[in-house]
Write a protein that holds these residues in place. Sequence first.
Motif, PDB file in Angstrom:
ATOM      1  N   LEU A 107      49.161  37.490  24.955  1.00  0.00           N
ATOM      2  CA  LEU A 107      48.773  38.415  26.020  1.00  0.00           C
ATOM      3  C   LEU A 107      47.433  39.081  25.712  1.00  0.00           C
ATOM      4  CD1 LEU A 107      52.161  40.049  27.044  1.00  0.00           C
ATOM      5  CD2 LEU A 107      50.793  38.387  28.298  1.00  0.00           C
ATOM      6  N   GLN A 108      47.140  39.310  24.441  1.00  0.00           N
ATOM      7  CA  GLN A 108      45.824  39.846  24.103  1.00  0.00           C
ATOM      8  C   GLN A 108      44.726  38.856  24.486  1.00  0.00           C
ATOM      9  OE1 GLN A 108      45.330  41.661  20.201  1.00  0.00           O
ATOM     10  NE2 GLN A 108      47.536  42.039  20.084  1.00  0.00           N
ATOM     11  N   ARG A 109      44.964  37.592  24.218  1.00  0.00           N
ATOM     12  CA  ARG A 109      43.962  36.586  24.570  1.00  0.00           C
ATOM     13  C   ARG A 109      43.810  36.490  26.091  1.00  0.00           C
ATOM     14  NH1 ARG A 109      41.995  33.509  21.102  1.00  0.00           N
ATOM     15  NH2 ARG A 109      43.778  33.602  19.694  1.00  0.00           N
ATOM     16  N   ALA A 110      44.927  36.555  26.806  1.00  0.00           N
ATOM     17  CA  ALA A 110      44.872  36.470  28.269  1.00  0.00           C
ATOM     18  C   ALA A 110      44.204  37.689  28.885  1.00  0.00           C
ATOM     19  CB  ALA A 110      46.290  36.314  28.820  1.00  0.00           C
ATOM     20  N   ALA A 111      44.171  38.802  28.154  1.00  0.00           N
ATOM     21  CA  ALA A 111      43.580  40.032  28.696  1.00  0.00           C
ATOM     22  C   ALA A 111      42.062  40.009  28.693  1.00  0.00           C
ATOM     23  CB  ALA A 111      44.075  41.235  27.888  1.00  0.00           C
ATOM     24  N   ILE A 112      41.447  39.176  27.878  1.00  0.00           N
ATOM     25  CA  ILE A 112      39.995  39.225  27.704  1.00  0.00           C
ATOM     26  C   ILE A 112      39.242  39.054  29.023  1.00  0.00           C
ATOM     27  CG2 ILE A 112      38.026  38.089  26.599  1.00  0.00           C
ATOM     28  CD1 ILE A 112      39.939  37.506  24.210  1.00  0.00           C
ATOM     29  N   PRO A 113      39.558  38.057  29.870  1.00  0.00           N
ATOM     30  CA  PRO A 113      38.808  37.928  31.129  1.00  0.00           C
ATOM     31  C   PRO A 113      38.964  39.126  32.065  1.00  0.00           C
ATOM     32  CG  PRO A 113      40.049  35.925  30.641  1.00  0.00           C
ATOM     33  CD  PRO A 113      40.522  36.961  29.693  1.00  0.00           C
ATOM     34  N   LEU A 114      40.055  39.871  31.935  1.00  0.00           N
ATOM     35  CA  LEU A 114      40.282  41.013  32.813  1.00  0.00           C
ATOM     36  C   LEU A 114      39.309  42.155  32.530  1.00  0.00           C
ATOM     37  CD1 LEU A 114      44.186  41.171  32.679  1.00  0.00           C
ATOM     38  CD2 LEU A 114      42.747  39.955  34.308  1.00  0.00           C
ATOM     39  N   LEU A 115      38.629  42.104  31.383  1.00  0.00           N
ATOM     40  CA  LEU A 115      37.697  43.156  31.007  1.00  0.00           C
ATOM     41  C   LEU A 115      36.264  42.845  31.414  1.00  0.00           C
ATOM     42  CD1 LEU A 115      39.139  44.042  27.486  1.00  0.00           C
ATOM     43  CD2 LEU A 115      39.608  45.115  29.668  1.00  0.00           C
ATOM     44  N   ASP A 116      36.060  41.749  32.123  1.00  0.00           N
ATOM     45  CA  ASP A 116      34.737  41.466  32.677  1.00  0.00           C
ATOM     46  C   ASP A 116      34.356  42.585  33.647  1.00  0.00           C
ATOM     47  OD1 ASP A 116      32.501  39.425  33.405  1.00  0.00           O
ATOM     48  OD2 ASP A 116      33.348  40.069  35.326  1.00  0.00           O
ATOM     49  N   PRO A 117      33.168  43.178  33.547  1.00  0.00           N
ATOM     50  CA  PRO A 117      32.804  44.315  34.399  1.00  0.00           C
ATOM     51  C   PRO A 117      32.930  44.052  35.894  1.00  0.00           C
ATOM     52  CG  PRO A 117      31.264  44.142  32.577  1.00  0.00           C
ATOM     53  CD  PRO A 117      32.140  42.922  32.515  1.00  0.00           C
ATOM     54  N   THR A 118      32.608  42.844  36.339  1.00  0.00           N
ATOM     55  CA  THR A 118      32.742  42.530  37.766  1.00  0.00           C
ATOM     56  C   THR A 118      34.197  42.592  38.186  1.00  0.00           C
ATOM     57  OG1 THR A 118      30.767  41.135  37.725  1.00  0.00           O
ATOM     58  CG2 THR A 118      32.330  40.790  39.534  1.00  0.00           C
ATOM     59  N   HIS A 119      35.073  42.020  37.360  1.00  0.00           N
ATOM     60  CA  HIS A 119      36.511  42.078  37.636  1.00  0.00           C
ATOM     61  C   HIS A 119      36.971  43.528  37.719  1.00  0.00           C
ATOM     62  CE1 HIS A 119      40.732  40.425  37.167  1.00  0.00           C
ATOM     63  NE2 HIS A 119      40.910  41.727  36.917  1.00  0.00           N
ATOM     64  N   VAL A 120      36.546  44.356  36.779  1.00  0.00           N
ATOM     65  CA  VAL A 120      36.981  45.754  36.725  1.00  0.00           C
ATOM     66  C   VAL A 120      36.515  46.507  37.971  1.00  0.00           C
ATOM     67  CG1 VAL A 120      36.736  47.921  35.462  1.00  0.00           C
ATOM     68  CG2 VAL A 120      37.095  45.788  34.212  1.00  0.00           C
ATOM     69  N   ARG A 121      35.275  46.302  38.388  1.00  0.00           N
ATOM     70  CA  ARG A 121      34.766  47.004  39.570  1.00  0.00           C
ATOM     71  C   ARG A 121      35.527  46.586  40.828  1.00  0.00           C
ATOM     72  NH1 ARG A 121      29.664  45.897  37.072  1.00  0.00           N
ATOM     73  NH2 ARG A 121      28.749  47.810  36.189  1.00  0.00           N
ATOM     74  N   GLU A 122      35.791  45.296  40.962  1.00  0.00           N
ATOM     75  CA  GLU A 122      36.513  44.816  42.147  1.00  0.00           C
ATOM     76  C   GLU A 122      37.939  45.356  42.171  1.00  0.00           C
ATOM     77  OE1 GLU A 122      36.223  40.589  41.993  1.00  0.00           O
ATOM     78  OE2 GLU A 122      34.144  40.537  42.707  1.00  0.00           O
ATOM     79  N   GLU A 123      38.602  45.351  41.035  1.00  0.00           N
ATOM     80  CA  GLU A 123      39.970  45.869  40.963  1.00  0.00           C
ATOM     81  C   GLU A 123      40.001  47.363  41.273  1.00  0.00           C
ATOM     82  OE1 GLU A 123      44.074  46.221  40.356  1.00  0.00           O
ATOM     83  OE2 GLU A 123      42.871  44.411  40.608  1.00  0.00           O
ATOM     84  N   THR A 124      39.056  48.111  40.709  1.00  0.00           N
ATOM     85  CA  THR A 124      39.020  49.551  40.939  1.00  0.00           C
ATOM     86  C   THR A 124      38.737  49.876  42.395  1.00  0.00           C
ATOM     87  OG1 THR A 124      38.248  49.878  38.665  1.00  0.00           O
ATOM     88  CG2 THR A 124      37.978  51.723  40.189  1.00  0.00           C
ATOM     89  N   ALA A 125      37.831  49.142  43.032  1.00  0.00           N
ATOM     90  CA  ALA A 125      37.531  49.375  44.448  1.00  0.00           C
ATOM     91  C   ALA A 125      38.747  49.073  45.316  1.00  0.00           C
ATOM     92  CB  ALA A 125      36.345  48.512  44.877  1.00  0.00           C
ATOM     93  N   ALA A 126      39.476  48.007  44.986  1.00  0.00           N
ATOM     94  CA  ALA A 126      40.676  47.668  45.760  1.00  0.00           C
ATOM     95  C   ALA A 126      41.753  48.735  45.578  1.00  0.00           C
ATOM     96  CB  ALA A 126      41.201  46.296  45.328  1.00  0.00           C
ATOM     97  N   ILE A 127      41.926  49.218  44.356  1.00  0.00           N
ATOM     98  CA  ILE A 127      42.871  50.306  44.101  1.00  0.00           C
ATOM     99  C   ILE A 127      42.507  51.523  44.935  1.00  0.00           C
ATOM    100  CG2 ILE A 127      43.470  52.052  42.358  1.00  0.00           C
ATOM    101  CD1 ILE A 127      43.545  49.789  40.288  1.00  0.00           C
ATOM    102  N   ARG A 128      41.234  51.863  44.947  1.00  0.00           N
ATOM    103  CA  ARG A 128      40.782  53.061  45.659  1.00  0.00           C
ATOM    104  C   ARG A 128      41.111  52.967  47.147  1.00  0.00           C
ATOM    105  NH1 ARG A 128      37.589  57.055  44.011  1.00  0.00           N
ATOM    106  NH2 ARG A 128      36.481  58.314  45.555  1.00  0.00           N
ATOM    107  N   ALA A 129      40.829  51.795  47.743  1.00  0.00           N
ATOM    108  CA  ALA A 129      41.086  51.634  49.178  1.00  0.00           C
ATOM    109  C   ALA A 129      42.576  51.739  49.495  1.00  0.00           C
ATOM    110  CB  ALA A 129      40.530  50.293  49.649  1.00  0.00           C
ATOM    111  N   ALA A 130      43.421  51.089  48.691  1.00  0.00           N
ATOM    112  CA  ALA A 130      44.856  51.064  48.982  1.00  0.00           C
ATOM    113  C   ALA A 130      45.524  52.394  48.649  1.00  0.00           C
ATOM    114  CB  ALA A 130      45.516  49.926  48.199  1.00  0.00           C
TER     115      ALA A 130
END
Length: 428
Positions: free
Chosen positions: A295-318
Amino acid sequence: MERRQRTVAPPTVPGFRAVPFTGVIFVMAEAARLGYAYGHPDWCNLGQGMPETGALPGAPPRVLEAPITPADQEYAPVAGIPELRAAVAALYNHLYRQGKPSQYTADNVCICGGGRLGLTRTVAALGEINLGHFLPDYTAYEELLNIFRAFTAIPILLEGTDGYRFDMGRLEREILGRGLSALLLSNPSNPTGRTIRGLELASWVEAARRLECTLLMDEFYSHYAWCATPDEQGMVSAARYVEDVDADPVLIMDGLTKNWRYPGWRTTWVIGPRSVIDAVTSAASFLDGGGSRPLQRAAIPLLDPTHVREETAAIRAAFLRKRRIMADGLRAAGMRLDMEPEGTFYVWADLAGLPEPLNEGMGFFEAALQEKVICVPGEFFDINPGKRRSGRTSRFRTYARFSFGPEEASVAEGVRRIQEMVARARAK
């Protein structure tokens, strides 16, 4: 009276003691006794602090599988795999430290198997100090601060009449007057939603540096900062105001649990000065031995800044929509809010204006369970390590915490049932 309902019978095997459930776990156990189960369509879980974990419009695709390599069959390093530690450091540098001469590295990061474990490792590494904590705050702090006896936990009162704010003068007086060497707090605050950000947060970090008092910052809701400016992109962190990452007394705890909406992964981190991270890692070597390598290895792509910004924006809207549904709905039911939540996905509501027995947290909680609605009585956030204030009525007995973490339909239905329950009680 309310506190007695949190205890469990001692084990029948000699040598063991009764260990009470923490507030939220108690709440969920009581609901399960009445038929609740995760995903049960008849229940509205407005109690547990868990965000909806499915797809959101505009968010990156959800991870549905994790590959396992031959090397993943082995133990992970106690501090976490180097690649994930480096990815966490790089994300914080990108979000909060661009242009600053001092940058986080992998040596500033310790990976943990869940939020409570990150807190436990950190607290286990503390010395014989006075540790300040705020009231109200996260329910699990209570037993955590009681287990380790090296330090003394000192409560600091926050007042709803002030919007749970704490000005710098009071902060300095508490640190100096009580001889505090560390402060533990959630920011944004669980349960009130109060959020320290901008110049105020910069002042807290400056005070910690100047007064030599370590800030233990629980930032698990830091991407749910409704008051954040466009420049902050919906995220707040003390990391933005640290000058020297290896000298400033600031430890930050976060992870995939809330801000990435993967609570089941139990993948979190502590970030701070490398000397402290070494101590936290040493504590982990006897507490738990390290987390899941796949799971640590699978988490690495989730920390890409673009991924983080998109996830945070979607959270904010919902979640802003759900925040409005819940805050307006609870007010319509007759509850009073000390403040509009500035962060988290909780509404902290005063029930005092409701008819009996709904005007106290435990009475409301028990009545709501009959409607298949779960909430958390406010007294559980009046954290009291060692029960040193036992026998006294909690300041928060008329409060309850309501979560708008679940899907919007469940939040709306839960609010509707609450309004009907209150209306029936008023009609009696």
